[in-house]
Design a protein around this motif. Structure first.
Motif, PDB file in Angstrom:
ATOM      1  N   THR A  91       2.773   3.684 -10.526  1.00  0.00           N
ATOM      2  CA  THR A  91       1.449   4.212 -10.860  1.00  0.00           C
ATOM      3  C   THR A  91       1.304   4.341 -12.369  1.00  0.00           C
ATOM      4  O   THR A  91       2.267   4.206 -13.127  1.00  0.00           O
ATOM      5  CB  THR A  91       1.219   5.572 -10.199  1.00  0.00           C
ATOM      6  OG1 THR A  91       2.205   6.508 -10.682  1.00  0.00           O
ATOM      7  CG2 THR A  91       1.333   5.463  -8.684  1.00  0.00           C
TER       8      THR A  91
ATOM      9  N   LEU B 190       2.251   2.261  -3.363  1.00  0.00           N
ATOM     10  CA  LEU B 190       1.347   2.693  -4.429  1.00  0.00           C
ATOM     11  C   LEU B 190       1.593   4.136  -4.847  1.00  0.00           C
ATOM     12  O   LEU B 190       1.297   4.509  -5.985  1.00  0.00           O
ATOM     13  CB  LEU B 190      -0.109   2.532  -3.978  1.00  0.00           C
ATOM     14  CG  LEU B 190      -0.603   1.101  -3.753  1.00  0.00           C
ATOM     15  CD1 LEU B 190      -2.023   1.120  -3.212  1.00  0.00           C
ATOM     16  CD2 LEU B 190      -0.530   0.291  -5.041  1.00  0.00           C
TER      17      LEU B 190
ATOM     18  N   TYR C  59      -4.217  -2.475  -8.970  1.00  0.00           N
ATOM     19  CA  TYR C  59      -2.953  -2.251  -8.277  1.00  0.00           C
ATOM     20  C   TYR C  59      -3.134  -2.188  -6.770  1.00  0.00           C
ATOM     21  O   TYR C  59      -2.259  -2.624  -6.021  1.00  0.00           O
ATOM     22  CB  TYR C  59      -2.297  -0.952  -8.772  1.00  0.00           C
ATOM     23  CG  TYR C  59      -1.602  -1.078 -10.105  1.00  0.00           C
ATOM     24  CD1 TYR C  59      -0.222  -1.092 -10.212  1.00  0.00           C
ATOM     25  CD2 TYR C  59      -2.338  -1.189 -11.282  1.00  0.00           C
ATOM     26  CE1 TYR C  59       0.413  -1.208 -11.441  1.00  0.00           C
ATOM     27  CE2 TYR C  59      -1.727  -1.313 -12.507  1.00  0.00           C
ATOM     28  CZ  TYR C  59      -0.345  -1.319 -12.582  1.00  0.00           C
ATOM     29  OH  TYR C  59       0.272  -1.457 -13.800  1.00  0.00           O
ATOM     30  N   TYR C  60      -4.238  -1.591  -6.304  1.00  0.00           N
ATOM     31  CA  TYR C  60      -4.352  -1.425  -4.852  1.00  0.00           C
ATOM     32  C   TYR C  60      -5.082  -2.583  -4.169  1.00  0.00           C
ATOM     33  O   TYR C  60      -4.939  -2.770  -2.968  1.00  0.00           O
ATOM     34  CB  TYR C  60      -5.004  -0.091  -4.485  1.00  0.00           C
ATOM     35  CG  TYR C  60      -6.440   0.140  -4.900  1.00  0.00           C
ATOM     36  CD1 TYR C  60      -7.482  -0.636  -4.404  1.00  0.00           C
ATOM     37  CD2 TYR C  60      -6.771   1.183  -5.754  1.00  0.00           C
ATOM     38  CE1 TYR C  60      -8.793  -0.403  -4.759  1.00  0.00           C
ATOM     39  CE2 TYR C  60      -8.086   1.426  -6.122  1.00  0.00           C
ATOM     40  CZ  TYR C  60      -9.094   0.628  -5.617  1.00  0.00           C
ATOM     41  OH  TYR C  60     -10.404   0.864  -5.958  1.00  0.00           O
TER      42      TYR C  60
ATOM     43  N   PHE D 134       0.825  -1.209   0.000  1.00  0.00           N
ATOM     44  CA  PHE D 134       0.000   0.000   0.000  1.00  0.00           C
ATOM     45  C   PHE D 134       0.856   1.254   0.000  1.00  0.00           C
ATOM     46  O   PHE D 134       0.574   2.214  -0.728  1.00  0.00           O
ATOM     47  CB  PHE D 134      -0.921  -0.005   1.214  1.00  0.00           C
ATOM     48  CG  PHE D 134      -1.796   1.212   1.310  1.00  0.00           C
ATOM     49  CD1 PHE D 134      -2.930   1.337   0.524  1.00  0.00           C
ATOM     50  CD2 PHE D 134      -1.483   2.246   2.173  1.00  0.00           C
ATOM     51  CE1 PHE D 134      -3.734   2.465   0.598  1.00  0.00           C
ATOM     52  CE2 PHE D 134      -2.277   3.374   2.255  1.00  0.00           C
ATOM     53  CZ  PHE D 134      -3.407   3.483   1.462  1.00  0.00           C
TER      54      PHE D 134
ATOM     55  N   VAL E 235      -3.821   5.271  -9.357  1.00  0.00           N
ATOM     56  CA  VAL E 235      -3.636   3.867  -8.987  1.00  0.00           C
ATOM     57  C   VAL E 235      -4.969   3.169  -9.236  1.00  0.00           C
ATOM     58  O   VAL E 235      -5.980   3.521  -8.628  1.00  0.00           O
ATOM     59  CB  VAL E 235      -3.216   3.724  -7.512  1.00  0.00           C
ATOM     60  CG1 VAL E 235      -3.005   2.255  -7.169  1.00  0.00           C
ATOM     61  CG2 VAL E 235      -1.960   4.532  -7.232  1.00  0.00           C
TER      62      VAL E 235
END
Length: 650
Positions: free
Chosen positions: A81, A75, A409-410, A72, A405
């Protein structure tokens, strides 16, 4: 065909029949199949797998938690990103010529609006109607009223009555089935007068253009979000909050997009875009991309979360700046409240954002004419839409306006935390399914008594009854509390909620009084298995709707679910459990948010702000339908109480 004839000529009992020839081949298993089947059926291998899982469960869980937090935090690092880009073809180019010339006239109109607002002590309805009619709009009004469940001490209101004024510019080149909205709230005092003046100036300028393919609605709403809620409910023929409002006499087409304008100064240094809406909803990313593209074209400084973009991403300060910007978005989204009038449009699947003018001490200044040209450009591109914005992302985080993001991705960061719950549940299941332990002499078995239904069902029922009391009683008992204690209605609601929350700590004693006998060793394992799976489902569903809220809750509740047992030190574990409870998570979030806003507060001021956040959260639920308060009261808090009960299991 040959095979069919052969099957017909042979008899079932013959040695050369097709069936008998196929049977040996089906019974032959290769080495790979044998190994797989042996792993599941061989008691020795199964016992080894169980031993490995039990022995490495804690290290794997700790590694997953650390990896989830690191994922996290990474990110916001720019190489990880994606650069923003326009996905909608109809808005792919900003090659339109903006010609809005009437910035000074808009400021004069804003001053005139401020004078009439001061004269009547509120919304100058008659003046607005005449002014919009003079600009060639179809003008309508809507009256509304709302009695709050308890007084809003921040804005000093209890019974809210007001009027919305809106004018419709009909599309001259289309069948009038679609519409765009430009709104500006009528704020108290000297706030937002320039925004209303610019709105009226744009209405006059747009009236002279002939290329509009959509209706354009110019809305001035009173009492900020309450007025906007009344107008949206009236426009869509819904009433989800119990508000009283008059039906709309005029209506445009289906609203495709909306922009809300907040402008309280004649000149600005930057424009800030606000995206966070009700229950963490976000508009389509192309709307933010459109704003950023026109700011770059016209040369206006643009910000998100009030922060300028930095290019030194490879430095520690640049990375820290991106992390703080992203964390501000996470905290605002997790709150579940709409951070602008645009936030209520999102529940109707209308892409909307709030554009706010900021006047700071920077030397760079932008006049109202330039802001008007930016809005003109955005509306001309939105006018080209053939369908609703849907090509780009709806789930994203933004460390800057030029990078984002995506959900792909998260989500792994949350998944690494959620897998801890599954590993713990698997470990508990293995322990419950393991055979009885033999005594040292090998003669007898130590047979553990199976847990009764009452020992598991009672904590579940009492925990959720406590949560229901936390949800219902604060607003129902405020009058009784005011009569017996020297507090206001708002203080009574907040203090009642805190009292019920604190009373939940006595749950283990009340639970065991209802149990017949003491709980068994297997009993708390069954209860923890149920609680861990319950928490996994809760956090998973929450993260799909509001990732920020789900991730923050997972950061504090997953360690609780992982370590709590009846055999850990009671006092230290109880302190840790209380610190990681939902109430303390909210308290820490209040102080952390103030630090991110670069407005740190003392503990006393932070505590008052904490009480205010609780009251606002309850109000947001009753006024606008925010789901954070019922989620915490009815589900998250009862689930935490189950782990509290396990800690004090007898």
């Amino acid at each position: 065909m040959v095979i069919s004839q052969t099957q017909k000529r042979t008899k079932p009992g013959d040695s050369g029949s097709f069936d008998n020839a196929a049977t040996p081949a089906m019974n032959v298993s290769g080495p790979g199949v044998g190994n797989k089947m042996g792993l599941l059926s061989d008691p020795n291998r199964r016992r080894a797998l169980i031993s490995l899982l039990t022995r490495l469960n804690a290290p794997i869980c700790a590694l997953c938690y650390f990896a989830g937090v690191c994922w996290f935090m990474g990110l916001a690092f720019e190489p990880f990103t994606l650069r923003t880009y326009m996905s909608e073809n109809a808005m792919g180019s900003t090659m339109v010529e903006e010609r809005f010339p009437s910035g000074e006239r808009a400021l004069a109109t804003g001053k005139e609006f401020a004078a009439h607002k001061k004269k009547v002590g509120g919304m100058p309805v008659d003046w607005l109607v005449k002014t919009m009619q003079a600009r060639g709009l179809e003008v309508f009004t809507q009256s509304f009223s709302r009695t709050l469940p308890f007084p809003d001490e921040n804005k000093e209101r209890y019974i809210v009555k007001g009027t919305n004024v809106y004018g419709i510019l009909r599309a001259p080149r289309a069948p009038r089935t679609e519409a765009l909205v430009l709104s500006a709230p009528c704020s108290p005092g000297e706030n937002n007068n320039q925004a209303v003046g610019l709105l009226l100036g744009l209405a006059h300028y747009f009236r002279s253009q002939v290329f509009w393919a959509k209706d354009i609605i110019f809305l001035v709403n009173e009492h900020d979000l309450i007025g906007m809620q009344a107008w949206l409910e009236g426009y869509h023929h819904t009433n989800t909050t119990g508000m009283d409002w008059s039906p709309l006499q005029g209506r445009g087409g289906s609203i495709q997009a909306a922009l809300s304008l907040e402008l309280s100064s004649d000149v600005i240094t930057s424009l800030d875009i606000i995206l966070e809406g009700l229950n963490g909803q976000l508009p389509n990313l192309d709307l933010a991309n459109l704003f950023y593209a026109f700011c770059q074209k016209i040369g206006v400084l643009c910000t998100i979360q009030g922060r300028l973009q930095r290019n030194d991403w490879d430095s520690v300060s640049g990375y820290s700046h991106a992390v703080q910007t992203m964390m501000l978005m996470v905290m605002k989204q997790a709150s579940g409240r709409p951070w602008g009038d645009h936030g209520l449009f999102l529940r109707y699947h209308i892409e909307a954002a709030t554009i706010k003018g900021i006047n700071s001490f920077r030397q760079y200044k932008t006049d109202v004419t330039t802001v008007g040209r930016l809005l003109e450009g955005m509306f001309r591109k939105l006018n080209n839409l053939l369908e609703r914005l849907h090509q780009s992302y709806f789930f994203y985080l933004m460390p800057s306006l030029s990078h984002f993001v995506s959900i792909g991705y998260y989500m792994p960061a949350f998944g690494l935390l959620a897998v801890i719950l599954l590993l713990r549940a698997l470990g508990l299941w293995v322990q419950l399914a393991s055979p009885p332990v033999r005594a040292a002499d090998g003669v007898g078995d130590i047979v553990q008594s199976s847990p009764g239904v009452l020992s598991v069902l009672t904590p579940l029922v009492i925990s959720h009854l406590t949560g229901a009391a936390l949800y219902i009683l604060p607003t129902r008992f405020q009058e009784i509390a005011v009569e017996h204690f020297p507090v206001s209605e708002t203080e009574a609601v907040v203090l009642t909620a805190i009292a019920i929350y604190t009373a939940g700590l006595a749950l283990p004693h009340n639970t065991h009084r209802l149990l017949s006998g003491e709980g068994t060793e297997q009993g708390w394992r069954v209860l923890k298995l149920v609680a861990v799976l319950y928490l996994a489902v809760l956090l998973g569903c929450t993260a799909l709707i509001n990732f920020s809220l789900g991730f923050i809750l997972a950061l504090t509740l997953v360690p609780v679910a992982a370590f709590v047992t009846p055999h850990v030190p009671k006092t230290l574990s109880a302190i840790v459990l209380v610190i990681l409870s939902p109430a303390f998570t909210l308290l820490f979030s209040v102080f952390f948010f103030q630090e991110l806003e670069e407005m740190p507060v003392s503990f006393q001021d932070g505590w008052l702000l904490y009480l205010s956040v609780i009251s606002q959260g309850i109000l947001d639920h009753y006024l606008y339908g925010s789901l954070v308060y019922p989620l915490i009261a009815l589900m998250i808090f009862p689930c935490w109480l189950l782990f509290w009960n396990i800690l004090f299991w007898k």
